[in-house]
Design an enzyme around this catalytic site. Structure first.
Site, PDB file in Angstrom:
ATOM      1  N   PRO A  92       0.786  -1.153   0.093  1.00 10.90           N
ATOM      2  CA  PRO A  92       0.010   0.009  -0.060  1.00 10.90           C
ATOM      3  C   PRO A  92       0.799   1.388  -0.029  1.00 10.90           C
ATOM      4  CG  PRO A  92      -0.410  -1.177   2.099  1.00 10.90           C
ATOM      5  CD  PRO A  92       0.607  -2.063   1.245  1.00 10.90           C
ATOM      6  N   GLU A 118       2.316  -8.108   7.763  1.00 16.66           N
ATOM      7  CA  GLU A 118       2.764  -6.854   7.853  1.00 16.66           C
ATOM      8  C   GLU A 118       3.796  -6.473   6.589  1.00 16.66           C
ATOM      9  OE1 GLU A 118       1.567  -4.266   9.931  1.00 16.66           O
ATOM     10  OE2 GLU A 118       0.220  -5.971  10.688  1.00 16.66           O
ATOM     11  N   ARG A 155      -3.956  -7.736 -20.287  1.00 12.68           N
ATOM     12  CA  ARG A 155      -4.521  -7.054 -21.343  1.00 12.68           C
ATOM     13  C   ARG A 155      -3.994  -6.209 -22.322  1.00 12.68           C
ATOM     14  NH1 ARG A 155     -10.050  -6.504 -21.560  1.00 12.68           N
ATOM     15  NH2 ARG A 155      -9.793  -4.321 -22.577  1.00 12.68           N
ATOM     16  N   ASP A 170     -10.143   1.552 -24.338  1.00 11.14           N
ATOM     17  CA  ASP A 170     -10.282   1.063 -23.141  1.00 11.14           C
ATOM     18  C   ASP A 170     -10.423   2.467 -22.217  1.00 11.14           C
ATOM     19  OD1 ASP A 170     -10.892  -1.545 -22.616  1.00 11.14           O
ATOM     20  OD2 ASP A 170      -8.724  -2.007 -21.807  1.00 11.14           O
TER      21      ASP A 170
HETATM   22  N1  ADE Z   1      -0.977  -5.189  -0.198  1.00 12.18           N
HETATM   23  C1  ADE Z   1      -1.854  -4.812   0.980  1.00 12.18           C
HETATM   24  N2  ADE Z   1      -2.663  -3.857   0.409  1.00 12.18           N
HETATM   25  C2  ADE Z   1      -2.178  -3.487  -0.758  1.00 12.18           C
HETATM   26  C3  ADE Z   1      -2.559  -2.426  -1.610  1.00 12.18           C
HETATM   27  N3  ADE Z   1      -3.519  -1.483  -1.427  1.00 12.18           N
HETATM   28  N4  ADE Z   1      -1.700  -2.731  -2.927  1.00 12.18           N
HETATM   29  C4  ADE Z   1      -1.067  -3.335  -3.217  1.00 12.18           C
HETATM   30  N5  ADE Z   1      -0.368  -4.369  -2.185  1.00 12.18           N
HETATM   31  C5  ADE Z   1      -1.284  -4.393  -1.093  1.00 12.18           C
END
Ligand code: ADE
Length: 225
Positions: A92, A118, A155, A170
């Protein structure tokens, strides 16, 4: 093109592997390999993770485990692999995935590292070329994120989608200037009083084109009929 995915849950990709565009990409020479970190861990009892230094909740995927998995999969020292292909850590904290990044990643060999719990020990930064997020929210692991990323990447590979026009047009594509595609309708022409816009039934190709152009980028609009 070669795509390698490293995960603790290769079985999570079974549905993805069965998708038509993935089979078609394979038929066009794309090699898709799934690797389980547990199969090559140098630790006893198939251990792959450990508690975080400094304390705190959760478990962290160990860097020596990631290293061993890459070493087993490639004829190249893991810290030199990024010179030969894009190596993506899914997190994330990464750059947000978009159409342009998917197109870039489709341009050569690709290696994807899924984290769990984590995430992966921060020293994985010495091995990767990219850190990618599929959105500003936290998933339980990288497997769904990897499938989102790979779906968008596959794709873009020539031959994966039978009609190349459908990829070129697209939403978010350069052909549409990054805009959203126009809305689509099919039969029946009327359902519960909800009608298909008359222009689409008119047979007037010029008018249809104009109607579609006017609606590019209008993702929030709800057509009233
Ligand atoms: N792993 C956990 N959350 C994630 C996200 N939002 N994007 C990529 N990998 C992740």
């Amino acid at each position: 093109m070669r795509i390698d995915v490293f995960t603790l849950f290769p079985e999570a990709f079974a549905w993805f592997e069965r998708q038509v565009h993935v089979s078609r990409a394979r038929d066009h020479g794309v090699e898709l390999n799934l690797w389980n970190y547990r199969d090559t861990t140098p630790l006893r009892h198939c251990q792959v993770d450990d508690t975080p230094y400094g304390g705190g909740a959760g478990m962290v995927l160990r860097i020596d485990v990631v290293w061993a998995a890459l070493e087993a999969a490639f004829d190249c020292p893991p810290d030199r692999l990024a010179a030969t292909r894009r190596i993506v850590e899914l997190t994330p904290r990464g750059r947000q995935l978009d159409d342009a990044l998917a197109a870039e990643l489709a341009g050569g060999d690709l290696c994807v590292l899924c984290g769990r719990y984590e995430g992966i020990d921060e020293r994985v930064a010495h091995l990767v070329s990219d850190r990618v997020s599929v959105g500003p929210y936290v998933l339980a692991g990288g497997e769904l994120a990897a499938q989102v990323l790979l779906d968008a990447v596959v794709r873009k590979i020539e031959g994966a989608v039978s009609n190349p026009e459908s990829v070129a047009g697209d939403s978010f594509s350069p052909d549409l200037g990054g805009a959203l595609e126009y809305p689509h309708y099919t039969r029946p022409a009327e359902f519960r009083g909800w009608e298909v816009p008359a222009v689409l039934l008119s047979g007037d190709h010029g008018a249809v084109e104009r109607w579609r152009r006017e609606r590019l980028g209008d993702g929030e609009r709800r057509e009233q009929s």
